[in-house]
Design a protein around this motif. Sequence first.
Motif, mmCIF file in Angstrom:
data_model
loop_
_atom_site.group_PDB
_atom_site.id
_atom_site.type_symbol
_atom_site.label_atom_id
_atom_site.label_comp_id
_atom_site.label_asym_id
_atom_site.label_seq_id
_atom_site.Cartn_x
_atom_site.Cartn_y
_atom_site.Cartn_z
ATOM 1 N N ILE A 96 1.053 -1.215 -0.124
ATOM 2 C CA ILE A 96 0.091 -0.072 0.106
ATOM 3 C C ILE A 96 0.786 1.209 0.038
ATOM 4 N N SER A 97 1.765 1.210 0.744
ATOM 5 C CA SER A 97 2.785 2.431 0.880
ATOM 6 C C SER A 97 3.607 2.632 -0.658
ATOM 7 N N GLN A 98 3.832 1.549 -0.964
ATOM 8 C CA GLN A 98 4.429 1.691 -2.457
ATOM 9 C C GLN A 98 3.308 2.432 -3.330
ATOM 10 N N ALA A 99 2.294 2.023 -3.289
ATOM 11 C CA ALA A 99 1.085 2.560 -4.037
ATOM 12 C C ALA A 99 1.071 4.034 -3.936
ATOM 13 N N CYS A 100 1.104 4.308 -2.815
ATOM 14 C CA CYS A 100 0.812 5.872 -2.239
ATOM 15 C C CYS A 100 2.173 6.516 -2.816
ATOM 16 N N ARG A 101 3.524 5.925 -2.828
ATOM 17 C CA ARG A 101 4.648 6.635 -3.313
ATOM 18 C C ARG A 101 4.334 6.983 -4.772
ATOM 19 N N ALA A 102 3.904 5.918 -5.447
ATOM 20 C CA ALA A 102 3.697 5.854 -6.914
ATOM 21 C C ALA A 102 2.603 6.906 -7.164
ATOM 22 N N GLY A 103 2.065 7.411 -6.362
ATOM 23 C CA GLY A 103 0.864 8.361 -6.723
ATOM 24 C C GLY A 103 -0.548 7.644 -7.138
ATOM 25 N N ASN A 104 -0.647 6.210 -6.796
ATOM 26 C CA ASN A 104 -1.698 5.404 -7.240
ATOM 27 C C ASN A 104 -2.888 5.530 -6.313
ATOM 28 N N VAL A 105 -2.717 6.309 -5.119
ATOM 29 C CA VAL A 105 -3.658 6.452 -3.975
ATOM 30 C C VAL A 105 -4.222 7.690 -3.999
ATOM 31 N N LEU A 106 -5.369 7.979 -4.259
ATOM 32 C CA LEU A 106 -6.184 9.362 -4.345
ATOM 33 C C LEU A 106 -7.202 9.366 -3.476
ATOM 34 N N VAL A 107 -7.405 10.637 -2.713
ATOM 35 C CA VAL A 107 -8.470 11.033 -1.940
ATOM 36 C C VAL A 107 -9.244 12.235 -2.325
ATOM 37 N N ASN A 108 -10.471 11.916 -2.751
ATOM 38 C CA ASN A 108 -10.998 13.156 -3.222
ATOM 39 C C ASN A 108 -10.420 13.705 -4.402
ATOM 40 N N GLY A 109 -9.941 12.646 -5.268
ATOM 41 C CA GLY A 109 -9.077 13.219 -6.514
ATOM 42 C C GLY A 109 -7.786 13.753 -6.124
#
Length: 352
Positions: free
Chosen positions: A59-72
């Motif tokens: 999940i952290s890697q997805a965050c770092r890759a910009g793959n996790v968005l909140v309200n766009g």
Amino acid sequence: METFDEDFADEELLEEASGEDENSGLYEHLKLKVDRNQESLRIDKYLVLFRQNSTRNKISQACRAGNVLVNGVTVKQNYKVKPGDEISVVLAHPPRQNIIRPQEIPLNIVYEDDDVVVVDKEAGMVVHPGHGNWDGTLVNALAWHFEQSGTKTDLDRVGLVHRIDKDTSGLLVVAKNEYALSYLAKQFFDRKTKRLYWAFVWGNLEEDEGTISGNIGRHPKNRMQMAVFADGSQGKHAVTHYKVIERLRYMTWVECRLETGRTHQIRAHFKHTGHTLLNDERYEGHIPLRGQNLPKYKQFIHNIFEIMPRHALHAHTLGFVHPVTKKEMYFESPMPADMDAAIKKWRNYIEK
């Protein structure tokens, strides 16, 4: 029946699908809306609750890759979710959906014929592939077993009659054809099956036998828990009967019979009475009973949890009427090794 962790898909789950472009199948798109009663929680921890086969590192890697968005808007892993947040996540290489992949995984099959198979499940095994658990499940193992034995059973359509939690050990029955499934399902619906659970709970219960009643529904603040609404204002009617088997001063071994079958019924009911299951982390049972001024007490509890790294719940007996022969079938599962070792260590400790 005591149901299962992997069915805890939130009611606010909006969408889940693999990609539709040329890379379809190589990623997974997950959309969630945070429940209005959700407590503040880091987004990496929050997402792991829904994707149990995804580590916090993934999940952290997805965050770092910009793959996790909140309200766009992209967020970092330490972002704390807020009620109403709309979360969009892209995770790489999701398992394929709607396909049961046979896997060579050991199973303890205690009975099998042309219509049913009874399995004594080990703790730690998820029962059925689903959100967060696409591999390594009991159904994957059964698919392999049936394939090797030449049994033709469509596990996408028939099979499971009931389930137990990932970290609950013990007996469950699986139907091998649609008729057996229907016949057994009616028995479970009518509560005519015979099932007893063993549990270790914190503290010393006042009565040797008793009944815990109270509606069970989703916890209003912690959406990963079920809560008891004794006034009946929310949830569904639930009744658990129990009998004390052994008292060990600061822990009690109880036998439970369920009159109803709600999600996490035993775990939620005993939490409500102040006697949470031993090492049930989701319900704070991993916190030692306080006020015990005993030699090396904290170290002792730590050792118990190392021996038994899961909540202390075991589906001990299973009885049902066979769908074809109409004979009564009855099975017992002995105390699993980790619970057995834990209770022996506990006995030795309090006798000193």
